[in-house]
Design a protein around this motif. Structure first.
Motif, PDB file in Angstrom:
ATOM      1  N   ALA A   1       0.834  -1.203   0.000  1.00 42.83           N
ATOM      2  CA  ALA A   1       0.000   0.000   0.000  1.00 42.83           C
ATOM      3  C   ALA A   1       0.866   1.250   0.000  1.00 42.83           C
ATOM      4  O   ALA A   1       1.945   1.270   0.596  1.00 42.83           O
ATOM      5  CB  ALA A   1      -0.917   0.001   1.226  1.00 42.83           C
ATOM      6  N   THR A   2       0.362   2.290  -0.644  1.00 43.59           N
ATOM      7  CA  THR A   2       1.127   3.540  -0.722  1.00 43.59           C
ATOM      8  C   THR A   2       1.341   4.146   0.656  1.00 43.59           C
ATOM      9  O   THR A   2       2.309   4.874   0.876  1.00 43.59           O
ATOM     10  CB  THR A   2       0.399   4.563  -1.615  1.00 43.59           C
ATOM     11  OG1 THR A   2      -0.930   4.752  -1.119  1.00 43.59           O
ATOM     12  CG2 THR A   2       0.340   4.072  -3.050  1.00 43.59           C
ATOM     13  N   ASN A   3       0.463   3.835   1.594  1.00 40.72           N
ATOM     14  CA  ASN A   3       0.555   4.460   2.917  1.00 40.72           C
ATOM     15  C   ASN A   3       1.162   3.542   3.978  1.00 40.72           C
ATOM     16  O   ASN A   3       0.957   3.745   5.171  1.00 40.72           O
ATOM     17  CB  ASN A   3      -0.825   4.898   3.398  1.00 40.72           C
ATOM     18  CG  ASN A   3      -1.796   3.736   3.532  1.00 40.72           C
ATOM     19  OD1 ASN A   3      -1.523   2.646   3.024  1.00 40.72           O
ATOM     20  ND2 ASN A   3      -2.908   3.946   4.203  1.00 40.72           N
ATOM     21  N   GLY A   4       1.913   2.531   3.553  1.00 38.93           N
ATOM     22  CA  GLY A   4       2.507   1.672   4.578  1.00 38.93           C
ATOM     23  C   GLY A   4       3.344   0.530   4.059  1.00 38.93           C
ATOM     24  O   GLY A   4       3.891  -0.242   4.845  1.00 38.93           O
ATOM     25  N   GLY A   5       3.444   0.396   2.750  1.00 33.31           N
ATOM     26  CA  GLY A   5       4.251  -0.694   2.216  1.00 33.31           C
ATOM     27  C   GLY A   5       3.542  -2.029   2.320  1.00 33.31           C
ATOM     28  O   GLY A   5       2.307  -2.092   2.386  1.00 33.31           O
ATOM     29  N   VAL A   6       4.299  -3.103   2.350  1.00 32.96           N
ATOM     30  CA  VAL A   6       3.718  -4.445   2.363  1.00 32.96           C
ATOM     31  C   VAL A   6       3.077  -4.712   3.714  1.00 32.96           C
ATOM     32  O   VAL A   6       3.726  -4.619   4.759  1.00 32.96           O
ATOM     33  CB  VAL A   6       4.780  -5.516   2.047  1.00 32.96           C
ATOM     34  CG1 VAL A   6       4.165  -6.913   2.137  1.00 32.96           C
ATOM     35  CG2 VAL A   6       5.366  -5.289   0.658  1.00 32.96           C
ATOM     36  N   MET A   7       1.803  -5.053   3.665  1.00 28.94           N
ATOM     37  CA  MET A   7       1.026  -5.283   4.880  1.00 28.94           C
ATOM     38  C   MET A   7      -0.109  -6.237   4.572  1.00 28.94           C
ATOM     39  O   MET A   7      -0.328  -6.620   3.428  1.00 28.94           O
ATOM     40  CB  MET A   7       0.457  -3.963   5.395  1.00 28.94           C
ATOM     41  CG  MET A   7      -0.515  -3.315   4.418  1.00 28.94           C
ATOM     42  SD  MET A   7      -1.331  -1.831   5.094  1.00 28.94           S
ATOM     43  CE  MET A   7       0.076  -0.708   5.163  1.00 28.94           C
ATOM     44  N   VAL A   8      -0.833  -6.615   5.609  1.00 25.23           N
ATOM     45  CA  VAL A   8      -2.033  -7.434   5.461  1.00 25.23           C
ATOM     46  C   VAL A   8      -3.228  -6.575   5.840  1.00 25.23           C
ATOM     47  O   VAL A   8      -3.224  -5.940   6.895  1.00 25.23           O
ATOM     48  CB  VAL A   8      -1.973  -8.703   6.342  1.00 25.23           C
ATOM     49  CG1 VAL A   8      -3.298  -9.471   6.271  1.00 25.23           C
ATOM     50  CG2 VAL A   8      -0.821  -9.601   5.903  1.00 25.23           C
ATOM     51  N   SER A   9      -4.230  -6.534   4.982  1.00 29.88           N
ATOM     52  CA  SER A   9      -5.434  -5.746   5.230  1.00 29.88           C
ATOM     53  C   SER A   9      -6.662  -6.633   5.083  1.00 29.88           C
ATOM     54  O   SER A   9      -6.569  -7.777   4.618  1.00 29.88           O
ATOM     55  CB  SER A   9      -5.521  -4.564   4.257  1.00 29.88           C
ATOM     56  OG  SER A   9      -4.407  -3.712   4.400  1.00 29.88           O
ATOM     57  N   SER A  10      -7.806  -6.089   5.456  1.00 27.52           N
ATOM     58  CA  SER A  10      -9.056  -6.842   5.378  1.00 27.52           C
ATOM     59  C   SER A  10      -9.943  -6.293   4.269  1.00 27.52           C
ATOM     60  O   SER A  10     -10.085  -5.074   4.102  1.00 27.52           O
ATOM     61  CB  SER A  10      -9.808  -6.761   6.712  1.00 27.52           C
ATOM     62  OG  SER A  10     -11.088  -7.335   6.588  1.00 27.52           O
ATOM     63  N   LEU A  11     -10.556  -7.196   3.534  1.00 27.99           N
ATOM     64  CA  LEU A  11     -11.511  -6.794   2.509  1.00 27.99           C
ATOM     65  C   LEU A  11     -12.766  -6.189   3.129  1.00 27.99           C
ATOM     66  O   LEU A  11     -13.577  -5.589   2.426  1.00 27.99           O
ATOM     67  CB  LEU A  11     -11.892  -7.999   1.642  1.00 27.99           C
ATOM     68  CG  LEU A  11     -10.785  -8.561   0.744  1.00 27.99           C
ATOM     69  CD1 LEU A  11     -11.251  -9.856   0.081  1.00 27.99           C
ATOM     70  CD2 LEU A  11     -10.379  -7.546  -0.318  1.00 27.99           C
ATOM     71  N   HIS A  12     -12.913  -6.364   4.441  1.00 23.64           N
ATOM     72  CA  HIS A  12     -14.083  -5.820   5.133  1.00 23.64           C
ATOM     73  C   HIS A  12     -13.878  -4.372   5.567  1.00 23.64           C
ATOM     74  O   HIS A  12     -14.825  -3.724   6.022  1.00 23.64           O
ATOM     75  CB  HIS A  12     -14.428  -6.687   6.346  1.00 23.64           C
ATOM     76  CG  HIS A  12     -14.688  -8.129   5.996  1.00 23.64           C
ATOM     77  ND1 HIS A  12     -15.658  -8.512   5.092  1.00 23.64           N
ATOM     78  CD2 HIS A  12     -14.075  -9.274   6.410  1.00 23.64           C
ATOM     79  CE1 HIS A  12     -15.649  -9.838   4.970  1.00 23.64           C
ATOM     80  NE2 HIS A  12     -14.699 -10.312   5.751  1.00 23.64           N
ATOM     81  N   GLN A  13     -12.636  -3.885   5.462  1.00 18.66           N
ATOM     82  CA  GLN A  13     -12.410  -2.469   5.747  1.00 18.66           C
ATOM     83  C   GLN A  13     -13.185  -1.639   4.727  1.00 18.66           C
ATOM     84  O   GLN A  13     -13.254  -1.994   3.542  1.00 18.66           O
ATOM     85  CB  GLN A  13     -10.917  -2.140   5.655  1.00 18.66           C
ATOM     86  CG  GLN A  13     -10.072  -2.738   6.766  1.00 18.66           C
ATOM     87  CD  GLN A  13      -8.599  -2.474   6.557  1.00 18.66           C
ATOM     88  OE1 GLN A  13      -7.793  -3.396   6.455  1.00 18.66           O
ATOM     89  NE2 GLN A  13      -8.224  -1.210   6.484  1.00 18.66           N
ATOM     90  N   ALA A  14     -13.753  -0.546   5.182  1.00 18.13           N
ATOM     91  CA  ALA A  14     -14.644   0.254   4.332  1.00 18.13           C
ATOM     92  C   ALA A  14     -13.993   0.623   3.003  1.00 18.13           C
ATOM     93  O   ALA A  14     -14.619   0.519   1.940  1.00 18.13           O
ATOM     94  CB  ALA A  14     -15.087   1.501   5.087  1.00 18.13           C
ATOM     95  N   TYR A  15     -12.739   1.062   3.037  1.00 13.49           N
ATOM     96  CA  TYR A  15     -12.060   1.506   1.828  1.00 13.49           C
ATOM     97  C   TYR A  15     -11.951   0.377   0.809  1.00 13.49           C
ATOM     98  O   TYR A  15     -12.281   0.533  -0.375  1.00 13.49           O
ATOM     99  CB  TYR A  15     -10.676   2.054   2.166  1.00 13.49           C
ATOM    100  CG  TYR A  15      -9.874   2.463   0.957  1.00 13.49           C
ATOM    101  CD1 TYR A  15     -10.095   3.701   0.342  1.00 13.49           C
ATOM    102  CD2 TYR A  15      -8.913   1.617   0.412  1.00 13.49           C
ATOM    103  CE1 TYR A  15      -9.366   4.081  -0.783  1.00 13.49           C
ATOM    104  CE2 TYR A  15      -8.182   1.981  -0.703  1.00 13.49           C
ATOM    105  CZ  TYR A  15      -8.419   3.217  -1.301  1.00 13.49           C
ATOM    106  OH  TYR A  15      -7.703   3.581  -2.419  1.00 13.49           O
ATOM    107  N   TYR A  16     -11.473  -0.792   1.261  1.00 11.61           N
ATOM    108  CA  TYR A  16     -11.272  -1.907   0.341  1.00 11.61           C
ATOM    109  C   TYR A  16     -12.601  -2.562  -0.046  1.00 11.61           C
ATOM    110  O   TYR A  16     -12.748  -3.063  -1.166  1.00 11.61           O
ATOM    111  CB  TYR A  16     -10.309  -2.922   0.952  1.00 11.61           C
ATOM    112  CG  TYR A  16      -8.929  -2.345   1.152  1.00 11.61           C
ATOM    113  CD1 TYR A  16      -8.152  -1.973   0.056  1.00 11.61           C
ATOM    114  CD2 TYR A  16      -8.405  -2.146   2.426  1.00 11.61           C
ATOM    115  CE1 TYR A  16      -6.893  -1.418   0.217  1.00 11.61           C
ATOM    116  CE2 TYR A  16      -7.152  -1.601   2.599  1.00 11.61           C
ATOM    117  CZ  TYR A  16      -6.399  -1.231   1.491  1.00 11.61           C
ATOM    118  OH  TYR A  16      -5.158  -0.672   1.656  1.00 11.61           O
ATOM    119  N   GLN A  17     -13.538  -2.544   0.846  1.00 12.38           N
ATOM    120  CA  GLN A  17     -14.862  -3.080   0.516  1.00 12.38           C
ATOM    121  C   GLN A  17     -15.519  -2.240  -0.579  1.00 12.38           C
ATOM    122  O   GLN A  17     -16.137  -2.768  -1.503  1.00 12.38           O
ATOM    123  CB  GLN A  17     -15.737  -3.093   1.775  1.00 12.38           C
ATOM    124  CG  GLN A  17     -17.032  -3.862   1.617  1.00 12.38           C
ATOM    125  CD  GLN A  17     -17.735  -4.018   2.957  1.00 12.38           C
ATOM    126  OE1 GLN A  17     -17.659  -3.140   3.827  1.00 12.38           O
ATOM    127  NE2 GLN A  17     -18.420  -5.121   3.144  1.00 12.38           N
TER     128      GLN A  17
END
Length: 202
Positions: free
Chosen positions: A174-190
């Motif tokens: 991600a542009t705001n943190g590099g390689v990370m694990v995120s959730s598809l349930h987060q509002a932005y990614y959802q």
């Protein structure tokens, strides 16, 4: 008869003296014989219940637990360990547009490197090109290793790609943190999730 008994006693005495000469002396950290013996069960277990497969399963469980903790995901312990290990190794790599090294990588660079390392597959370099060469899969049918694609609204081009792990979690740069694990349930990614795709493995 008497001579035969004497011969037997002499042979026994010789054998005992040889054994004690060959046995290593104890050290300050404990008896090396005991330390050596403690290693034997790993290789010479006579317990019919705990064999090599049991020990391998135990090691697998430890590895899966380490990956689950590092990635912040709940695992079924059947996922591809090479995928989990590789993604874990890339965690924290800073974002750098146009690059794909551990000094810095963008989203598609991260995905191409992981697929090359884990599956030996060379993917196209851009997220849009990747999308054109995957088999579409339903969101509720995604499996670990599938690709997830994002766009900013209908008619907009794909701008981001990540690697699905499990339980709605995906790895990406991600542009705001590099390689990370995120959730598809987060509002932005959802909101920006577009599709999932599966790469053909030869």
């Amino acid at each position: 008869m008497k001579n035969r008994i004497l011969y037997c006693l002499a042979a026994a005495s010789l054998a005992l003296s040889f054994f004690f000469e060959q046995a290593p002396a104890p050290t300050a950290l404990g008896s090396p014989v005991a330390a050596e013996a403690s290693l034997l069960p790993d290789f010479l277990s006579t317990d019919p219940v705990e064999g090599p497969s049991t020990r391998a399963s135990y090691r697998d469980s430890i590895q899966y637990s380490q990956y689950a903790q590092a990635l912040g995901v709940k695992l079924e312990y059947t996922e591809n360990k090479d995928l989990l290990r590789t993604v874990t190794d890339w965690l924290g790599t800073p974002y750098h547009y146009g690059s794909n090294s551990k000094r810095g990588t963008d989203c598609s660079g991260f995905v191409t490197r992981v697929f090359k390392e884990v599956y030996g597959i060379t993917l196209q370099r851009s997220s849009r090109s990747m999308f054109e060469n995957v088999q579409r899969v339903a969101k509720d049918a995604m499996q670990p290793g599938d690709l997830v694609f994002f766009r900013r609204g209908p008619g907009q081009p794909i701008y981001h790609v990540g690697i699905y792990l499990t339980n709605g979690k995906f790895a990406h740069s991600a542009t705001n943190g590099g390689v990370m694990v995120s959730s598809l349930h987060q509002a932005y990614y959802q909101r920006n999730f577009y599709a999932a795709g599966r790469v053909a493995h030869n």
